[in-house]
Design a protein around this motif. Structure first.
Motif, PDB file in Angstrom:
ATOM      1  N   ALA A   1       0.865  -1.180   0.000  1.00  0.00           N
ATOM      2  CA  ALA A   1       0.000   0.000   0.000  1.00  0.00           C
ATOM      3  C   ALA A   1       0.900   1.228   0.000  1.00  0.00           C
TER       4      ALA A   1
ATOM      5  N   ILE B   1      -2.372   5.288   1.425  1.00  0.00           N
ATOM      6  CA  ILE B   1      -2.583   5.499   2.859  1.00  0.00           C
ATOM      7  C   ILE B   1      -3.147   6.892   3.116  1.00  0.00           C
TER       8      ILE B   1
ATOM      9  N   VAL C   1      -6.857   6.781   2.474  1.00  0.00           N
ATOM     10  CA  VAL C   1      -7.582   6.188   3.601  1.00  0.00           C
ATOM     11  C   VAL C   1      -7.689   7.195   4.746  1.00  0.00           C
ATOM     12  N   GLN C   2      -6.605   7.902   5.011  1.00  0.00           N
ATOM     13  CA  GLN C   2      -6.629   8.895   6.088  1.00  0.00           C
ATOM     14  C   GLN C   2      -7.620  10.018   5.778  1.00  0.00           C
TER      15      GLN C   2
ATOM     16  N   LEU D   1      -7.403  -0.800   5.657  1.00  0.00           N
ATOM     17  CA  LEU D   1      -6.173  -1.098   4.931  1.00  0.00           C
ATOM     18  C   LEU D   1      -5.928  -2.600   4.842  1.00  0.00           C
ATOM     19  N   ARG D   2      -6.114  -3.297   5.953  1.00  0.00           N
ATOM     20  CA  ARG D   2      -5.858  -4.737   5.932  1.00  0.00           C
ATOM     21  C   ARG D   2      -6.862  -5.450   5.029  1.00  0.00           C
TER      22      ARG D   2
ATOM     23  N   SER E   1      -8.338  -4.178   2.478  1.00  0.00           N
ATOM     24  CA  SER E   1      -8.006  -3.815   1.098  1.00  0.00           C
ATOM     25  C   SER E   1      -6.838  -4.645   0.581  1.00  0.00           C
ATOM     26  N   ARG E   2      -5.890  -4.942   1.447  1.00  0.00           N
ATOM     27  CA  ARG E   2      -4.777  -5.811   1.043  1.00  0.00           C
ATOM     28  C   ARG E   2      -5.288  -7.207   0.677  1.00  0.00           C
TER      29      ARG E   2
ATOM     30  N   VAL F   1     -10.184   0.004  -1.921  1.00  0.00           N
ATOM     31  CA  VAL F   1     -10.697   0.736  -0.762  1.00  0.00           C
ATOM     32  C   VAL F   1     -12.161   1.104  -0.971  1.00  0.00           C
TER      33      VAL F   1
END
Length: 342
Positions: A255, A260, A263-264, A289-290, A292-293, A309
C-alpha cells in the motif's frame, strides 16, 4: 485532484490513480504480480475454494469474496439480513471448502455465556475443577442470530474475537488457529432482538447483507440439490496451514503512501461529515487497509489501488459510524463520494 466517485463504479480518475500506484510499486520492487507473494499452487487452490463456495451460495459472488476477505484479514464477519437468505449456508460452505473445523451456536434469549465459551466442572475423583470447552473452541464459529441473545451473552464472544482466547475462572485458554467468527443477525426491527453494543460491532471487520438472489440464481437453487447435501460432499482444497500462509501473504501486499493518504482522508471526512455524530477511529482505518490488502490479493494483485478501498469502505465503515437519526442508510457511501482520489 480527480473528482470523487459519484456511483458504485470506480471513476476514471481513481483508475488512473490506481495505475500510478501500480507503477510506483513496480518501480520499487521490479514486480507487481501476485506470484511474488503467493505461490502458484496456493493461488490456484484459493481460486478453487472461492469457486466451490460460489457453487453453493448462488448469485452472491461479491458477498463470497468479502467473506474470504474477512477470513484472510484475520477479522470477523457480521451478516445482517432476513432469515432464509443463505447466511448459514455461506458460513458452512466456507468452512467446508477451506477444511476448517466448524461449529454453530444458535443464540437465543436464554443462552448463557458458559454455553458459548465453556464451563469448569468439579471432578469428585480428582477433586479438581475440569474445564469443558464450549463451541467457541473451533476454527469457524457461526454465531447464528446473535442479536437474539441478551448483551451479557453477546459479550462472551468479545475476548475471543479480540484476543483469540477465553478466560474462565481466572484461567486463560487459547483458541484454535485460525479462528474466525461469522455472526448473523436479523434486522433490529424484528421482535425479540437486542442491538449489538458498539464494542462488539467494532470487533467485526466487515458487515454485509446478502439480499434476495436474482431470478436465475433462485431458479437454480429451487431446481438443484439440497445445499446441505452439497456441502457434505464438498472436499476441502485448502488447510488451516494454507489459510495462515495466505494471511501472511496479505501482510506483504503493498500500500503506497498515496493510498494510505487516501484512507486517512476518508477517516478525516467521516469525523466532520454532515449527519455523522461519531466518525471512524484509527482502528477502523487499519481495518480498511488490511481488508483492502486481502481484497487486492484475491483479485491477483500484490498492491492496493483506490478501487479496493472503495469496494470495501461501506462494509468496513457502516457499522462503526454513529449517525444522526435522519442521516439515512447510505451515510458511508456519501462519505466515500465526498473524498477525491489524489
Amino acid at each position: 485532484m480527480t473528482a470523487a466517485p459519484t456511483s458504485a463504479t470506480p471513476t476514471a480518475g481513481s483508475a488512473h490513480a490506481g495505475a500510478t500506484l501500480a507503477a510506483t510499486r513496480a518501480d520499487k520492487s521490479g514486480a507487481a504480480g501476485n506470484a511474488s507473494i503467493l505461490p502458484d499452487a496456493l493461488r490456484a487452490a484459493l481460486e478453487q475454494a472461492q469457486a466451490q463456495v460460489n457453487g453453493l451460495v448462488l448469485g452472491k459472488a461479491q458477498a463470497v469474496r468479502l467473506a474470504f476477505v474477512a477470513l484472510l484479514s484475520d477479522g470477523h464477519l457480521l451478516i445482517e439480513d432476513l432469515p432464509g437468505l443463505g447466511k448459514t449456508t455461506l458460513a458452512h460452505a466456507l468452512a467446508a471448502a477451506l477444511g476448517l473445523e466448524f461449529q454453530r451456536v444458535q443464540f437465543t434469549s436464554d443462552l448463557l455465556p458458559a454455553d458459548v465459551v465453556g464451563v469448569s466442572v468439579f471432578d469428585p475423583q480428582s477433586r479438581q475443577f475440569q474445564f469443558h470447552p464450549g463451541p467457541v473452541f473451533t476454527q469457524v464459529l457461526l454465531a447464528d442470530e446473535i442479536n437474539r441473545a441478551p448483551p451479557r451473552t453477546q459479550s462472551a464472544l468479545l475476548e475471543a474475537m479480540a484476543e483469540h482466547q477465553v478466560t474462565v475462572d481466572g484461567r486463560t485458554h487459547p483458541l484454535p488457529d485460525p479462528f474466525f467468527v461469522i455472526a448473523t443477525q436479523n434486522p433490529v426491527d424484528l421482535s425479540g432482538t437486542y442491538p449489538l453494543p458498539d464494542s462488539q460491532l467494532d470487533r467485526f471487520l466487515l458487515r454485509l447483507q446478502l439480499g434476495y438472489p436474482d431470478e436465475a440464481a433462485e431458479r437454480d437453487l429451487l431446481s438443484g440439490a439440497d445445499r446441505r447435501d452439497l456441502i457434505a460432499q464438498t472436499r476441502p482444497v485448502l488447510s488451516s496451514e494454507d489459510v495462515n500462509a495466505i494471511r501472511r501473504a496479505v501482510d506483504a501486499v503493498y500500500a503506497s503512501e498515496q493510498l494510505i493518504a487516501y484512507v486517512q482522508a476518508l477517516l478525516a471526512r467521516s469525523r466532520k461529515h454532515p449527519g455523522v455524530r461519531v466518525g471512524l477511529s484509527p482502528r477502523a482505518g487499519l481495518a480498511l487497509l488490511r481488508a483492502s490488502r486481502a481484497y487486492a490479493l484475491l483479485l491477483g494483485r500484490a498492491h492496493v489501488v483506490p478501487e479496493d478501498v472503495q469496494a470495501l469502505f461501506a462494509a468496513v465503515a457502516s457499522h462503526r459510524l454513529v449517525a444522526e437519526a435522519d442521516a439515512g442508510p447510505d451515510i458511508a457511501k456519501s462519505i466515500l463520494y465526498a473524498v477525491a482520489v489524489d
